[in-house]
Design an enzyme around this catalytic site. Structure first.
Site, short mmCIF file in Angstrom:
data_model
loop_
_atom_site.label_atom_id
_atom_site.label_comp_id
_atom_site.label_asym_id
_atom_site.label_seq_id
_atom_site.Cartn_x
_atom_site.Cartn_y
_atom_site.Cartn_z
N GLY A 298 12.42 -2.07 -1.61
CA GLY A 298 12.10 -0.78 -1.15
C GLY A 298 10.59 -0.64 -0.98
O GLY A 298 9.86 -1.77 -0.71
N SER A 299 10.16 0.29 -1.31
CA SER A 299 8.54 0.71 -0.63
C SER A 299 7.55 0.13 -1.67
O SER A 299 6.19 0.04 -1.16
CB SER A 299 8.27 2.30 -0.92
OG SER A 299 9.11 2.81 0.14
N THR A 300 8.00 -0.36 -2.79
CA THR A 300 7.04 -1.30 -3.59
C THR A 300 6.47 -2.36 -2.71
O THR A 300 5.32 -2.89 -3.01
CB THR A 300 7.62 -1.57 -5.01
OG1 THR A 300 8.71 -2.24 -4.75
CG2 THR A 300 7.89 -0.45 -5.85
#
Length: 682
Positions: A298-300
């Site tokens: 995801g956004s990490t």
């Protein structure tokens, strides 16, 4: 020639032959005595000396400060010399007597003590009381010898790193397995002189060969930081973590690394087990998910996209970007989590807001070749080489078949599969000035006398980005915590950089509605990182910034204080947004989504609002043909439900793809209002 001369020649020849024979004999004797004497002597001893093994104590496993994590303690083992037992003609009597003391079946004991072998262990690791009883009986062919048992004084602490040893002191998992050769030592023996028939000789000589204990393996792990991480995991797994509202995840892990050296300071996974009693736990609890499990980050992962775009000068922190609410790639629309988009913003604000279209734009500017180059340079798609068995390599989309849409989804952390250790190692390279370091678990090997036998220095893999790029990325990621989606990891007086992440779980080729892998990654102090930390929580209906950031904050705060990292007087004491203070409101409780399929738009709107949800629409028409999340999914109260409208039953009228990300505008009542994404095939 006279007979006298002939005789003399014959005598001389005979003398020479005898002399040559004597020389050969002397050389051979010298060779046997001097070169092979010790070997032949040992073989002679072996033929009439029989030994009872004395186990060497397995070396300790310690943390970086010398605190013992695993040790061996003395115990005793009952053994039999079957030849002596048989010669005594009392085998059945002995078996019956021992069975009561050792709590074994007489048949089982009899089989062991009469087995055709030189030595047989009857029962290993008996108590001191049992050993004393066996000695007192003085049974023929039965004895007791020194043994050792592995003991883990801290119970479950660092269990997935340490692993455990079996009943024969052999390493089976973790460091116990990978460093078995260093830990195991060399056994000794008590040697007794026996006759050819296997009976001890009267007044036989005995020799004691001292065992050589194993080496100590000193890890990079810090026992205290490991304890901080496991404390936070325990809260999560009991449903008591911040914002968990009693919900318990399927699993979770927290990793802490020194980004400058690659030394792993903590590696905690849950559920866990106690290596003292590993047989009593399900095998799944022993799985080191931070090393062996892959997931969509995801956004990490946007940190990697950001660093690559900065390095290639495709963006600048103050460069402008307009977010209309979505970006269309090959006919598919990747939406921003904020309905209507963020409008005009800088790329620093793109990072703060975790704006999907902004990161998709970064990926498109990089292009497929450059993007894959940075995937490889940051270590994705291959093992990091950390000293743990079973490390996964992750899965990358096939470059040859990758489209611009694949590039878009990869840019925001979807499509590819990574391991937690891969991601933390890569982000540490962004934090430390641009150098990828090999993750390190073993610091040094120490001999039984305390002398260091072997030490291990940090290993640089290669440089990925320039120092200048790293500095810029650190500043932008610090702003994510101070002004953006990562605010729940804010620490007054410390400069913290970080990024939230939420990814929908995949099962059977489709995404599971209402179940996520929530994560948060951070490093601090942002301007001179001493710690990098990643928390991954699997199987929760909440989002990364809500449930994964608080544990990171807790570990960071205690670890920075423990390491005596001084507070920065220039660091912010409050969050950048005046509306936010350190009393961070918890997220709403999980609520079951009602079914609105087949209802009109007005009926669906009424039903969802009554249940505490907001409604968002796609398509045209008056009838709800589909909804995301699906009915009965558990999601946060006041989240958004996406409904697809049409005029009749059938497929939704649009094929837009929605990505997940956290809401940051806290003026909106739902702190984490998010649209939901569909599989790419939809």
């Amino acid at each position: 020639m006279s007979p006298y001369v002939v005789m003399r020649k014959r005598i001389a020849f005979l003398f020479l032959c005898v002399s040559a024979f004597l020389v050969v004999l002397v050389v051979r004797l010298a060779f046997v005595q001097l070169a092979q004497g010790a070997i032949l002597s040992d073989k002679a001893d072996e033929s009439h000396y029989r030994g009872v093994p004395v186990a060497a104590k397995r070396g300790n496993i310690e943390d970086r400060n010398g605190d013992v994590l695993a040790m061996s303690v003395s115990t005793e083992t009952v053994f039999a010399v079957p030849a002596q037992v048989r010669s005594s003609k009392r085998a059945e009597e002995i078996a019956h007597t021992l069975s009561g003391i050792l709590e074994m079946q007489p048949e089982q004991v009899l089989e062991k003590i009469t087995k055709r072998s030189a030595l047989e262990y009857v029962k290993k690791r008996v108590t001191a009381e049992v050993a004393a009883q066996v000695r007192a009986l003085e049974l023929p062919g039965i004895g007791v010898t020194e043994d050792s048992v592995r003991y883990y004084p801290n119970g479950t602490l660092a269990a997935h790193i340490i692993g455990f040893a079996g009943i024969d002191n052999q390493g089976l998992e973790g460091i116990e397995l990978t460093r078995d050769s260093a830990l195991i030592g060399v056994p000794g023996a008590v040697l007794t002189e026996f006759a050819a028939n296997g009976i001890p000789l009267p007044f036989a000589n005995q020799m004691y060969v001292t065992p050589k204990n194993g080496n100590t393996v000193r890890l990079t792990i810090d026992k205290n930081i490991q304890a901080f991480a496991e404390r936070e995991l325990q809260k999560l797994m009991s449903g008591q973590g911040m914002n968990m509202n009693g919900q318990t995840p399927k699993s979770a892990s927290i990793l802490v690394m020194d980004p400058n050296t690659g030394e792993v300071l903590a590696l905690a996974s849950a559920p866990t087990y106690d290596p003292n009693y590993y047989q009593n736990y399900e095998q799944s609890t022993r799985r080191n998910i931070a090393i062996q499990n892959g997931y969509e980050p995801g956004s990490t992962f946007k940190i990697i996209t950001l660093a690559a775009a900065l390095e290639e000068k495709k963006i600048s922190p103050n460069g402008g970007f307009f977010d209309p609410g979505g970006i269309t790639i090959l006919g598919k629309t990747v939406h921003c989590w904020k309905h209507g988009g963020h409008g005009s913003q800088t790329f620093t604000q793109v990072a703060e807001n975790s704006c999907n279209p902004g990161f998709v734009e970064m990926g498109q500017r990089l292009g497929t070749d450059k993007f894959y180059q940075y995937l490889a340079d940051f270590g994705f798609g291959k093992k990091t080489g950390i000293e743990m068995s079973g490390e996964a390599v992750g899965i990358l989309a096939n470059k040859k078949r990758a489209t611009a849409l694949d590039l878009a989804t990869m840019s925001i952390g979807q499509t590819n599969n990574v391991t937690a250790i891969q991601l933390l190692t890569a982000v540490s390279a962004v934090a430390n000035g641009g150098t990828l370091m090999k993750p390190q678990l073993v610091k040094e090997i120490v001999g039984p006398t305390g002398k260091v036998v072997e030490s291990f220095e940090p290993q640089e893999v290669h440089r990925v980005i320039k120092e200048e790029t790293s500095k810029t990325a650190r500043q932008m990621l610090e702003s994510v915590v101070t002004n953006g989606t990562g605010y729940r990891a804010f620490l007054p007086g410390y400069r913290v950089a970080g990024k939230t992440g939420t990814a929908q779980k995949v099962a059977n080729g489709a995404y599971i509605q209402g179940e996520y892998v929530a994560s948060f990654i951070a490093f601090a102090p942002a301007d001179n990182p001493k710690l990098a930390i990643l928390c991954v929580i699997d199987g929760v209906p909440f989002y990364g910034g809500s449930v994964a950031a608080p544990p990171v904050r807790g570990v960071l705060l205690d670890s920075l204080k423990y390491l005596n990292v001084e507070m920065d007087m220039k660091a912010p004491l409050t969050l950048g947004k005046p509306r936010l203070d350190m009393i961070i409101p918890p997220i709403k409780k999980a609520v079951k989504v009602p079914s609105v399929l087949g209802l009109t738009y007005s009926e669906a709107d009424k039903a969802l609002k009554k249940a505490g949800f907001k409604i968002m629409t796609e398509g045209s028409g008056s009838i709800v043909l589909d909804q995301i999340p699906h009915a009965d999914s558990l999601v946060e109260a006041e989240s958004s439900v996406l409904v697809y409208l049409g005029s009749e039953a059938g497929s939704p009228t649009t094929g837009n793809w929605w990505a997940i990300e956290e809401e940051v505008d806290v003026d909106i009542p739902a702190l984490l209002q998010m649209p939901w994404r569909l599989p790419l095939s939809e």
